[in-house]
Design a protein around this motif. Structure first.
Motif, short mmCIF file in Angstrom:
data_model
loop_
_atom_site.label_atom_id
_atom_site.label_comp_id
_atom_site.label_asym_id
_atom_site.label_seq_id
_atom_site.Cartn_x
_atom_site.Cartn_y
_atom_site.Cartn_z
N HIS A 177 -18.83 -2.73 35.05
CA HIS A 177 -18.30 -1.40 34.77
C HIS A 177 -17.10 -1.41 33.84
O HIS A 177 -16.67 -0.34 33.39
N LEU A 178 -16.51 -2.57 33.59
CA LEU A 178 -15.33 -2.64 32.73
C LEU A 178 -15.75 -3.08 31.33
O LEU A 178 -16.36 -4.13 31.17
N SER A 179 -15.43 -2.25 30.33
CA SER A 179 -15.72 -2.58 28.94
C SER A 179 -14.47 -3.13 28.29
O SER A 179 -13.39 -2.49 28.32
N ILE A 180 -14.58 -4.30 27.69
CA ILE A 180 -13.44 -4.96 27.05
C ILE A 180 -13.75 -5.16 25.58
O ILE A 180 -14.85 -5.60 25.22
N SER A 181 -12.80 -4.84 24.75
CA SER A 181 -12.92 -5.10 23.32
C SER A 181 -11.69 -5.85 22.85
O SER A 181 -10.56 -5.56 23.28
N VAL A 182 -11.92 -6.81 21.98
CA VAL A 182 -10.84 -7.64 21.44
C VAL A 182 -11.03 -7.70 19.94
O VAL A 182 -12.17 -7.81 19.45
N GLY A 183 -9.94 -7.64 19.19
CA GLY A 183 -10.08 -7.69 17.75
C GLY A 183 -8.77 -7.94 17.05
O GLY A 183 -7.69 -8.04 17.65
N GLY A 184 -8.89 -8.04 15.76
CA GLY A 184 -7.73 -8.22 14.90
C GLY A 184 -8.01 -7.59 13.54
O GLY A 184 -9.15 -7.23 13.21
N ARG A 185 -6.98 -7.48 12.74
CA ARG A 185 -7.13 -6.83 11.45
C ARG A 185 -6.22 -7.52 10.43
O ARG A 185 -5.04 -7.74 10.72
N PHE A 186 -6.80 -7.82 9.29
CA PHE A 186 -6.03 -8.41 8.21
C PHE A 186 -6.04 -7.45 7.03
O PHE A 186 -7.10 -6.93 6.65
N GLU A 187 -4.87 -7.19 6.45
CA GLU A 187 -4.75 -6.29 5.31
C GLU A 187 -3.93 -6.93 4.22
O GLU A 187 -2.94 -7.62 4.50
N GLU A 188 -4.34 -6.70 2.99
CA GLU A 188 -3.57 -7.14 1.84
C GLU A 188 -3.45 -5.97 0.88
O GLU A 188 -4.44 -5.30 0.57
N VAL A 189 -2.23 -5.73 0.42
CA VAL A 189 -1.94 -4.59 -0.43
C VAL A 189 -1.49 -5.09 -1.80
O VAL A 189 -0.61 -5.96 -1.90
N TRP A 190 -2.10 -4.55 -2.84
CA TRP A 190 -1.69 -4.82 -4.21
C TRP A 190 -1.03 -3.57 -4.77
O TRP A 190 -1.49 -2.45 -4.55
N THR A 191 0.03 -3.76 -5.49
CA THR A 191 0.75 -2.62 -6.07
C THR A 191 1.15 -2.92 -7.50
O THR A 191 1.29 -4.09 -7.89
N GLY A 192 1.32 -1.87 -8.27
CA GLY A 192 1.66 -2.01 -9.68
C GLY A 192 3.13 -1.91 -9.98
O GLY A 192 3.55 -2.10 -11.13
N GLN A 193 3.95 -1.62 -8.97
CA GLN A 193 5.39 -1.54 -9.19
C GLN A 193 6.13 -1.73 -7.88
O GLN A 193 5.61 -1.44 -6.80
N THR A 194 7.32 -2.23 -7.96
CA THR A 194 8.21 -2.42 -6.82
C THR A 194 9.58 -1.88 -7.18
O THR A 194 9.81 -1.42 -8.32
N ILE A 195 10.50 -1.94 -6.21
CA ILE A 195 11.85 -1.44 -6.47
C ILE A 195 12.87 -2.54 -6.17
O ILE A 195 12.58 -3.53 -5.47
N LYS A 196 14.06 -2.35 -6.71
CA LYS A 196 15.20 -3.21 -6.41
C LYS A 196 16.43 -2.33 -6.25
O LYS A 196 16.78 -1.57 -7.15
N LYS A 197 17.09 -2.47 -5.07
CA LYS A 197 18.29 -1.69 -4.80
C LYS A 197 19.52 -2.55 -5.10
O LYS A 197 19.66 -3.65 -4.55
N ASN A 198 20.35 -2.07 -5.99
CA ASN A 198 21.56 -2.80 -6.39
C ASN A 198 22.69 -2.56 -5.40
O ASN A 198 22.72 -1.56 -4.66
N ASP A 199 23.64 -3.51 -5.40
CA ASP A 199 24.79 -3.41 -4.49
C ASP A 199 25.71 -2.27 -4.88
O ASP A 199 25.63 -1.70 -5.98
N PHE A 200 26.59 -1.96 -3.96
CA PHE A 200 27.57 -0.90 -4.16
C PHE A 200 28.42 -1.20 -5.39
O PHE A 200 28.88 -2.33 -5.59
N ASP A 201 28.66 -0.19 -6.24
CA ASP A 201 29.45 -0.35 -7.46
C ASP A 201 30.93 -0.18 -7.11
O ASP A 201 31.41 0.94 -6.88
N LEU A 202 31.64 -1.33 -7.05
CA LEU A 202 33.06 -1.28 -6.67
C LEU A 202 33.91 -0.64 -7.75
O LEU A 202 34.96 -0.03 -7.44
N ILE A 203 33.52 -0.77 -8.98
CA ILE A 203 34.34 -0.22 -10.07
C ILE A 203 34.28 1.31 -10.06
O ILE A 203 35.32 1.98 -10.10
N ASN A 204 33.07 1.84 -10.00
CA ASN A 204 32.93 3.30 -10.03
C ASN A 204 32.89 3.92 -8.64
O ASN A 204 32.83 5.14 -8.51
N GLN A 205 32.92 3.04 -7.60
CA GLN A 205 32.87 3.50 -6.21
C GLN A 205 31.67 4.42 -5.98
O GLN A 205 31.76 5.50 -5.39
#
Length: 867
Positions: free
Chosen positions: A473-501
């Motif tokens: 009477h007990l139904s068991i399911s087991v599984g896994g999932r693998f994903e790979e994502v390709w993208t055409g652009q990424t970002i970069k966040k620069n540090d705080f600007d101490l000169i211009n605050q």
């Protein structure tokens, strides 16, 4: 004696032989035998050829007058010759002139009965009397009645010139079903009538109830074609307070063939505003069908150089295409496009489209899908989609989206083998999704600048799973999932600007990059049935309760390698971020989670005795469509391990006329003074953070007929498919839905009595209540009731309306009142929005038939754009 006869016959033969040798020609025919004599002038009287070719019949008598050369047929007379069919009370055939005359006869009460019925080459005429010549094919017809593609033509005198041309005098042209006593007609003094083609008339004017009106035309043209035909579309002429006099919806109709047509329409206003429309329909049986609509309006308000002057261009494009499923089972192409200016439905002067004005989104989709047969089979689809918010004027495009998926594979069992047990049920799939997304504004749509911020990406997914049973009477399911994502652009966040605050800038890095992630899951569940039987003779025979509990477990690893840090302030504090932020396939998680999920679903059904005593089988109904509870527990979390409990339920009552859906969320944790969840259980148990109740009620009388008209099809432009938001008035659509139905004689008798008159009606209610308490505000964010209804006061009168009330803001919502009057051959509408900044009204009266749809009058007051 016999010898003398033999000698006599031989003597006659000898004389004939001698005469033939002498070159003398003898006319020998049956006519000589019939007349048994030859005239003094030695001429032979021939029998008329027409008598030998016609078929005649009569109930009264058939008489031949040889002296006058006439054939008389009396009482239910019938005559058939080649493609000519004639029926009348009396028929007189002059076989010397090959001419026939037909008329009526008097019955015992002295009334004229059995009028002629004349049919030739498919053309039918019902006159009082006629004369017709079989040689010249010409005829003179008195008081003729003819029906041509829904058009009734009644002429005092008609001259038939040939098979295709008739000349009519003092004729009535009408589309009324009561041809003998029409409620309206167009009187034609003289005209040329070409059956199944057209009527070209001279001076004509409109009569209503036999009363002449001042509506005169120096000449007139009436189309009678049974098929579509290219021609002009007469415009509507009127006056608008803000734009002056106008010619609206005039143009040309092109009927290229049986599969494709185009309607070109245009508007012009004396203040300089104008508009164009293109409407097209196409259809190929068993293959595909669709429609295309493109609209553009150049609107000018006010006077140039004065305050309040404005000029705007609005447009709308719609396209629908559907393919017959039988045409190609392995591939399919479909389209549903609705795009244009965000303010089109609010500003267009050629329609009052309430349902779409109140709808804030326009969506489009064009897709092509194909299945590659074989093992494993592959399904592929290519879709271009569009979503537009008419309030924020943002446009989201997906140009295009590629989806591909491979059939599920069971590597440890043959293709058609039995799948039983843990190993044989192991299966895997592969799917791919690639997108190119564009987010822009209404003003940049369809311009090259809209592609500047386009982003694209692709995701590959491989799910692996298996299932098996434990303890039956007990139904068991087991599984896994693998994903790979390709993208055409990424970002970069620069540090705080101490000169211009200032906070560091975010750079966008073009180029290919990728990340992968995976997870594991397991689930165990069962189904529990509980049945309670009632005693015999009870209306309820039994109740069944179905419970489906399940427990799930999932692991999501932490992918910290895809995260970096940057300085956020002058104190050197840092914050993590992923370079994949902003992508439409999400980012890899940086927190490890180990969740236990709990859910319970309930369904309550019953068997009841049918009201019909002849029905043996009990009737099955649902007492409760669903009652679901779900929550989860994060084992790996340091605090706030329990997620809020979500509850949903729904049921239908009164034979599905009332549907109720309820949802609520309960949080076990308390809030601090700032309204933030803390790792402390709420003192009163669970705290309700949100709730919603949606109720819909629809009811109609037993004799109500649900027939959707063309003008009430609100969903064509993306609106609701009901009239809770009102109905649309498209001034460019001159078609009508003939709502007349076949009524039997009993209904006509009963409805003629006022006290027994049927009044079909329908009514709809929709109520929405939303409660928010996620931060302790205990606020009802929405509490509104919408309603609409229609009632037929008689067979000819129908009134309706739609409105609503906002209990939170204490005011009525958009309100529309509708009045319809069926005038037999005519139809009258009056739609009124009495208040709000969309206050307007529209009056129309016109002929239902498409043949005379240009004979109409309409008047409107459009909403004030300044409001």
């Amino acid at each position: 004696m016999q010898t003398k006869k033999l000698y006599k016959s031989q003597f006659i033969k000898l004389i004939f032989i001698c005469l033939l040798f002498c070159g003398i020609k003898i006319n020998y025919s049956q006519d000589i035998k019939e007349n048994d004599s030859i005239s003094k002038n030695d001429t032979i009287i021939k029998k008329p050829l027409l008598l030998g070719k016609i078929t005649r019949n009569a109930k009264g008598y058939i008489k031949i007058d040889k002296e006058k050369g006439k054939l008389y047929l009396y009482d239910k007379a019938e005559l058939y010759y080649q493609d000519t069919e004639l029926k009348a009370g009396i028929i007189v055939l002059d076989y010397n002139k090959n001419e026939v005359a037909a008329g009526r006869i008097k019955d015992s009460s002295g009334q004229l009965t059995q009028p002629p019925f004349f049919k030739q080459a498919g053309d039918e005429v019902n006159p009082d009397s006629l004369r017709f010549n079989f040689d010249t094919k010409k005829a003179i017809i008195w008081n003729s009645k003819s029906e041509q593609s829904g058009m009734n033509v009644l002429a005092l005198a008609t001259k038939k010139e040939n098979d295709s041309v008739y000349f009519i005098k003092d004729a009535k042209v009408t589309t009324s079903k009561n041809a003998e006593n029409p409620e309206y007609y167009i009187r034609v003094r003289k005209g040329k009538f070409i059956p199944k083609n057209k009527i070209i008339a001279g001076l004509s004017n409109l009569y209503i109830a036999d009363v002449p009106t001042p509506v005169f035309l120096p000449f007139a043209y009436f189309p009678l074609t049974q098929n579509r035909k290219t021609g002009f579309i007469f415009p509507s002429i009127g006056q608008n307070n803000s734009r002056g006099y106008f010619f609206q919806n005039g143009g040309y109709y092109f009927a290229f063939n049986d599969y494709f047509d185009i309607t070109l329409l245009g508007d012009y206003y004396t203040n300089g505003s104008y508009g164009f429309r293109n409407e097209s329909n196409y259809r190929k049986r068993y293959r595909y069908s669709g429609s295309l609509s493109a609209r553009f309006e150049n609107l000018i308000d006010g006077e140039r150089g004065l305050p309040g002057y404005s000029k705007s261009n609005i447009y709308n494009f719609r396209w629908t295409h559907s393919q017959d499923s039988k045409s190609n089972p392995n591939s399919r192409f479909s389209a549903s496009v609705n795009l244009g200016s965000s303010n089109y439905f609010r500003e267009s002067v050629n329609q009052l489209n309430t349902p779409n004005f109140l709808n804030n989104t326009m969506n489009s989709s064009v897709s092509y899908s194909k299945t590659f047969r074989g093992y494993p089979s592959v399904n592929m689809s290519l879709t271009a989609s569009h979503s537009q918010n008419t309030r924020t004027k943002t446009v989201n495009l997906s140009l295009p989206t590629l989806n591909a998926s491979m059939e599920r594979i069971y590597p440890f069992v043959k293709r058609n083998g039995q799948k039983k047990g843990f190993l044989k049920n192991i299966n895997l799939q592969y799917s791919l999704r690639g997108e190119n997304r564009i987010q822009t504004s209404d003003s940049l749509f369809l311009k090259k600048e809209m592609f500047d911020d386009a982003i694209y990406g692709m995701k590959h997914s491989i799910p692996i799973s298996t299932n098996f049973k434990v303890l039956k009477h007990l139904s068991i399911s087991v599984g896994g999932r693998f994903e790979e994502v390709w993208t055409g652009q990424t970002i970069k966040k620069n540090d705080f600007d101490l000169i211009n605050q200032t906070i560091g800038k975010k750079d966008t890095i073009k180029g290919f990059d990728r990340f992968s992630k995976y997870n594991f899951n397991a689930n165990i569940g069962t189904t529990i049935y509980g049945i309670f039987n009632f005693k015999e003779g009870k209306k309820f025979q039994s109740i069944r309760h179905v419970i489906r509990p399940s427990v799930s477990y999932g692991i999501n690893p932490s992918f910290e390698k895809y995260y970096d840090e940057y300085i956020i302030d002058a104190d050197g504090n840092t914050r993590e971020y992923s370079r994949f932020e902003g992508g439409f396939f999400g980012v890899p998680g940086n927190n490890f989670s180990s969740n236990l999920g709990f859910s319970v679903s309930n369904v309550l059904e019953a068997k009841i005795r049918d009201q019909d005593s002849l029905v043996i089988e009990p009737k099955k109904i649902k007492l409760l469509n669903n009652l679901n509870f779900s929550t989860s527990y994060n084992i790996a979390a340091d605090s706030l391990k329990w997620s809020p409990v979500r509850m949903t339920t729904g049921t239908n009552l009164f034979e599905d006329k009332l549907n109720i859906n309820i949802g609520a969320t309960f949080d076990p944790y308390a809030l601090n003074e700032e309204g933030i969840r803390i790792n402390k259980f709420h003192s009163g148990g669970f705290r309700m953070t949100s709730a919603n109740i949606n109720m819909g009620f629809s009811f109609k009388s037993k004799n109500s007929k649900n027939k959707k008209s063309n003008q009430s099809d609100n969903s064509r432009s993306g609106g609701r498919d009901d009239d809770l938001f009102g109905r649309a008035d498209d001034f460019a659509d001159s078609s009508f839905d003939d709502q007349e139905e076949d009524v039997n004689e009993e209904d006509e008798v009963s409805d003629s009595k006022f006290y027994n008159n049927k009044m079909p009606w329908d009514i709809r209610f929709a109520h929405t209540l939303t409660y928010n308490n996620n931060k302790g505000q205990k606020q009802i964010s929405n509490n509104s009731l919408m309603f609409s209804g229609n009632v037929s006061l008689s067979k000819k009168w129908k009134i309706g309306g739609s409105s609503g009330y906002d209990f939170k803001n204490t005011g009525f919502t958009y309100t529309q009142l509708r009045f319809e009057r069926d005038l037999d051959s005519w139809k009258m509408n009056f739609n009124w929005v009495p208040f709000s900044n969309r206050a307007s009204w529209y009056f129309f009266i016109g002929i239902k038939s498409d043949l005379l749809s240009d004979l109409k009058y309409d008047k409107r007051r459009i909403p004030d754009k300044r409001l």
